[in-house]
Every structure is written in structure tokens, then in C-alpha cells.
Design a protein around this motif. Structure first.
Motif, short mmCIF file in Angstrom:
data_model
loop_
_atom_site.label_atom_id
_atom_site.label_comp_id
_atom_site.label_asym_id
_atom_site.label_seq_id
_atom_site.Cartn_x
_atom_site.Cartn_y
_atom_site.Cartn_z
N LEU A 217 40.19 45.54 33.14
CA LEU A 217 41.99 45.38 33.40
C LEU A 217 42.67 45.78 32.25
O LEU A 217 43.63 46.31 32.21
CB LEU A 217 42.07 44.17 33.97
CG LEU A 217 41.92 43.90 35.48
CD1 LEU A 217 42.09 42.28 35.74
CD2 LEU A 217 42.41 44.71 36.58
N ARG A 218 42.26 45.35 31.11
CA ARG A 218 42.87 45.41 29.82
C ARG A 218 42.95 46.73 29.38
O ARG A 218 43.69 47.39 28.68
CB ARG A 218 42.39 44.46 28.89
CG ARG A 218 42.87 43.13 29.03
CD ARG A 218 44.24 42.95 28.18
NE ARG A 218 44.92 41.72 28.52
CZ ARG A 218 46.03 41.20 28.78
NH1 ARG A 218 47.10 42.34 28.86
NH2 ARG A 218 46.68 40.22 29.13
N GLN A 219 41.99 47.42 29.68
CA GLN A 219 41.72 49.08 29.26
C GLN A 219 42.22 50.13 30.13
O GLN A 219 42.23 51.09 29.97
CB GLN A 219 40.26 49.19 28.83
CG GLN A 219 39.64 48.37 27.61
CD GLN A 219 38.27 48.30 27.79
OE1 GLN A 219 37.49 49.00 28.62
NE2 GLN A 219 37.50 47.77 26.54
N ALA A 220 42.49 49.57 31.36
CA ALA A 220 42.69 50.50 32.46
C ALA A 220 44.12 51.15 32.14
O ALA A 220 44.87 50.71 31.81
CB ALA A 220 42.98 49.56 33.75
N GLN B 297 43.29 52.85 38.67
CA GLN B 297 42.16 52.09 38.08
C GLN B 297 42.37 50.69 38.20
O GLN B 297 41.75 49.70 38.41
CB GLN B 297 42.16 52.35 36.49
CG GLN B 297 41.27 53.56 35.98
CD GLN B 297 40.96 53.86 34.58
OE1 GLN B 297 41.98 53.28 33.85
NE2 GLN B 297 39.96 54.35 34.21
N LEU B 298 43.56 50.09 37.68
CA LEU B 298 44.14 48.61 37.98
C LEU B 298 43.73 48.06 39.53
O LEU B 298 43.28 47.22 39.67
CB LEU B 298 45.68 48.62 37.80
CG LEU B 298 45.75 48.53 36.10
CD1 LEU B 298 47.33 48.45 36.03
CD2 LEU B 298 45.15 47.09 35.62
N PHE C 159 37.49 42.80 41.82
CA PHE C 159 37.66 41.35 40.98
C PHE C 159 38.06 40.52 42.21
O PHE C 159 37.39 39.23 42.50
CB PHE C 159 38.63 41.48 40.13
CG PHE C 159 38.52 40.25 39.09
CD1 PHE C 159 37.87 39.34 39.07
CD2 PHE C 159 39.39 40.48 37.83
CE1 PHE C 159 37.53 38.17 38.02
CE2 PHE C 159 39.09 39.69 36.85
CZ PHE C 159 38.19 38.58 37.07
N LYS C 160 38.94 40.77 43.12
CA LYS C 160 39.55 39.80 44.16
C LYS C 160 38.18 39.83 45.09
O LYS C 160 37.99 38.51 45.51
CB LYS C 160 40.49 40.70 44.95
CG LYS C 160 41.10 39.99 46.16
CD LYS C 160 42.01 40.71 46.94
CE LYS C 160 41.53 41.59 47.74
NZ LYS C 160 42.40 42.42 48.54
N GLN D 215 47.79 44.70 44.81
CA GLN D 215 48.88 45.23 45.72
C GLN D 215 50.08 45.76 44.92
O GLN D 215 50.64 46.75 45.39
CB GLN D 215 49.31 43.91 46.44
CG GLN D 215 50.31 44.14 47.76
CD GLN D 215 50.56 43.05 48.49
OE1 GLN D 215 50.28 42.03 48.16
NE2 GLN D 215 51.35 43.16 49.29
N ASP D 216 50.30 45.31 43.71
CA ASP D 216 51.60 45.78 43.06
C ASP D 216 51.34 46.47 42.12
O ASP D 216 52.39 47.01 41.29
CB ASP D 216 52.29 44.34 42.70
CG ASP D 216 52.76 43.68 43.96
OD1 ASP D 216 52.88 44.12 44.84
OD2 ASP D 216 53.11 42.31 43.55
N ALA D 217 50.07 47.01 41.63
CA ALA D 217 49.80 47.70 40.53
C ALA D 217 50.68 49.14 40.29
O ALA D 217 51.05 49.52 39.41
CB ALA D 217 48.34 47.99 40.34
N LYS D 218 51.02 49.65 41.47
CA LYS D 218 51.38 50.96 41.54
C LYS D 218 53.07 50.91 41.09
O LYS D 218 53.69 51.93 41.11
CB LYS D 218 51.24 51.75 42.81
CG LYS D 218 49.67 52.28 42.86
CD LYS D 218 49.59 53.04 44.35
CE LYS D 218 48.28 53.53 44.19
NZ LYS D 218 46.88 52.49 44.23
#
Length: 116
Positions: A40-43, A48-49, A56-57, A77-80
Motif C-alpha cells: 500500500l505504501r509503495q503503490a 494498485q491501491l 487486504f479487505k 472504494q475511495d482510492a480513485k
């Protein structure tokens, strides 16, 4: 406190199904979480997120990590649509929740018959 973070019914069912392999399952899950947090930190894209947060969920939900699954679902849901600062905050929430559930799972593993 554990009941707010871990679903005791899910844990009980997993312990019943997995029997002697329950502690291995917990170890695998915890290692998997560490890896996913790093990913997640590297995405470097919302896609990717979304993908990492989705898997993960799913694993968190299967393991009864209620809040961890919820936070991952929110990120999925909100990454985009979220700005980078909000995404960082959500990832921070996921990391914080993992820091809470990790010792809870470790104590669950200790309760496992194979560990004694």
C-alpha cells in the motif's frame, strides 16, 4: 476490547475448522498483512491501491478483523477519488488498526491447542 476489533464467532469457526493449523493460519495472515501494508505504501496508482485494498479487505474479513476490513474497504472504494493526503491518512488508519489486532491475534494463537 478484542470484540470491537476481532469477530469472536469467526475466530471460533476458524479454530474449529483449522484445528492444529490455526496458529499457522494466524502467522500466515500476519505476515500477509505486513506485506500488504508495504505494498500500500509503495503503490503508485489508484488502481494498485484499489487492488491491494480489495485483497487486504478480503483476507481481513475472512480472519474476522472487522475494523481492518472496514478501513481497507474504505480505501478500496475511495482510492480513485481521494487526494493523496487523505489516502495517506487512510493507510495510516489501516496501519494503526493492524498494530492493534496483531497482538490480539498473537494471543489467540497462544490459546490454540497446538501452541500449548
Amino acid at each position: 476490547m478484542a470484540d470491537k476489533h476481532l469477530d469472536p464467532d469467526v475466530l471460533s469457526a476458524l479454530r474449529e475448522v483449522m484445528e492444529d493449523e490455526f496458529s499457522t493460519l494466524v502467522d500466515t495472515f500476519l505476515a500477509d498483512c505486513e506485506e500488504r501494508l508495504q505494498l500500500l505504501r509503495q503503490a503508485d496508482s489508484a488502481a494498485q491501491l484499489t487492488e491491494i485494498a480489495h485483497s487486504f479487505k478480503g483476507s481481513s474479513s475472512n480472519m474476522g478483523a472487522i475494523r481492518l476490513a472496514e478501513s481497507c474497504g474504505k480505501l478500496e472504494q475511495d482510492a480513485k477519488t481521494l487526494p493523496a493526503a487523505d489516502i495517506d491518512q487512510l493507510i495510516g488508519e489501516i496501519e494503526s488498526e493492524f498494530a492493534i489486532v496483531r497482538p490480539l491475534y498473537e494471543s489467540e494463537r497462544q490459546r490454540s491447542p497446538a501452541a500449548s
